[in-house]
Design a protein around this motif. Structure first.
Motif, PDB file in Angstrom:
ATOM      1  N   LEU A 165      -6.477   1.863  -8.071  1.00 44.90           N
ATOM      2  CA  LEU A 165      -5.621   0.762  -8.512  1.00 44.90           C
ATOM      3  C   LEU A 165      -4.846   0.213  -7.324  1.00 44.90           C
ATOM      4  CD1 LEU A 165      -4.229   2.306 -11.807  1.00 44.90           C
ATOM      5  CD2 LEU A 165      -6.078   0.644 -11.559  1.00 44.90           C
ATOM      6  N   TYR A 166      -4.672  -1.073  -7.306  1.00 39.83           N
ATOM      7  CA  TYR A 166      -3.963  -1.697  -6.184  1.00 39.83           C
ATOM      8  C   TYR A 166      -2.471  -1.658  -6.493  1.00 39.83           C
ATOM      9  CZ  TYR A 166      -3.277  -4.640  -2.166  1.00 39.83           C
ATOM     10  OH  TYR A 166      -2.896  -5.105  -0.937  1.00 39.83           O
ATOM     11  N   ARG A 167      -1.816  -0.610  -6.014  1.00 38.04           N
ATOM     12  CA  ARG A 167      -0.399  -0.438  -6.321  1.00 38.04           C
ATOM     13  C   ARG A 167       0.279   0.356  -5.224  1.00 38.04           C
ATOM     14  NH1 ARG A 167      -1.405   3.938 -11.272  1.00 38.04           N
ATOM     15  NH2 ARG A 167      -2.206   5.629  -9.953  1.00 38.04           N
ATOM     16  N   TYR A 207       6.592   0.517   0.762  1.00 37.82           N
ATOM     17  CA  TYR A 207       7.614   0.506  -0.292  1.00 37.82           C
ATOM     18  C   TYR A 207       8.503   1.711  -0.055  1.00 37.82           C
ATOM     19  CZ  TYR A 207       9.508   0.680  -5.084  1.00 37.82           C
ATOM     20  OH  TYR A 207      10.330   0.717  -6.185  1.00 37.82           O
ATOM     21  N   ARG A 264       0.005   1.320   1.532  1.00 36.62           N
ATOM     22  CA  ARG A 264      -1.407   1.057   1.271  1.00 36.62           C
ATOM     23  C   ARG A 264      -2.121   1.145   2.611  1.00 36.62           C
ATOM     24  NH1 ARG A 264      -3.400   1.537  -3.574  1.00 36.62           N
ATOM     25  NH2 ARG A 264      -5.238   0.495  -2.713  1.00 36.62           N
ATOM     26  N   SER A 284       2.884   3.026  -5.654  1.00 34.92           N
ATOM     27  CA  SER A 284       3.572   3.761  -6.704  1.00 34.92           C
ATOM     28  C   SER A 284       4.692   4.632  -6.156  1.00 34.92           C
ATOM     29  CB  SER A 284       2.580   4.628  -7.478  1.00 34.92           C
ATOM     30  OG  SER A 284       3.273   5.414  -8.434  1.00 34.92           O
ATOM     31  N   ASP A 318       1.259   9.628 -10.351  1.00 35.13           N
ATOM     32  CA  ASP A 318       0.179   8.722  -9.942  1.00 35.13           C
ATOM     33  C   ASP A 318      -0.590   9.234  -8.725  1.00 35.13           C
ATOM     34  OD1 ASP A 318       2.050   5.696 -10.731  1.00 35.13           O
ATOM     35  OD2 ASP A 318       0.740   6.938 -11.980  1.00 35.13           O
TER      36      ASP A 318
END
Length: 125
Positions: A102-104, A58, A51, A106, A111
């Protein structure tokens, strides 16, 4: 968002490379950026994501502890540092942007709406 990946090359097993992904388009801060790779005859697979706003990361299990994703907001650039490279890391590496809002973080290629061209990484044994 216009992405351009670079930094690939040929390296021996155990070596290191750093890939760069420059966004030459409109700079967006609240998005996720990801690195994926695709080896010949295999599906594209997730490597790492970040992010941009808070730096949360991740990783795929296969690269955890060896690869590091980072960003430099001032340069509109995301990096993928790769250490202890293995022949199975050989692939074309792609960077991509998740601009959904979107707060993710992925790991799913679908996505990510914007993709850069790939950069080849070849690890010899």
């Amino acid at each position: 968002v216009q992405l351009q990946a670079s930094g690939g090359g040929l390296v021996q097993a155990g070596g290191s490379l750093r890939l760069s992904c420059i966004n030459s388009g409109r700079a967006l801060s609240n998005i996720g950026m990801g690195w994926f790779r695709q080896a010949p005859g295999r599906e594209r697979e997730f490597v790492a994501s970040i992010r941009l706003k808070n730096g949360w990361t991740y990783y795929a299990d296969s690269v955890k502890g060896r690869f590091t994703i980072s960003r430099d907001a001032a340069k509109n650039t995301v990096y993928l540092g790769m250490n202890d490279l293995k022949p199975e890391d050989t692939a074309v590496y792609y960077c991509a942007a998740d601009v959904s809002g979107l707060y993710r973080l992925s790991s799913t290629a679908a996505d990510y709406a914007s993709w850069g061209q790939g950069t080849q990484v070849t690890v010899s044994s």
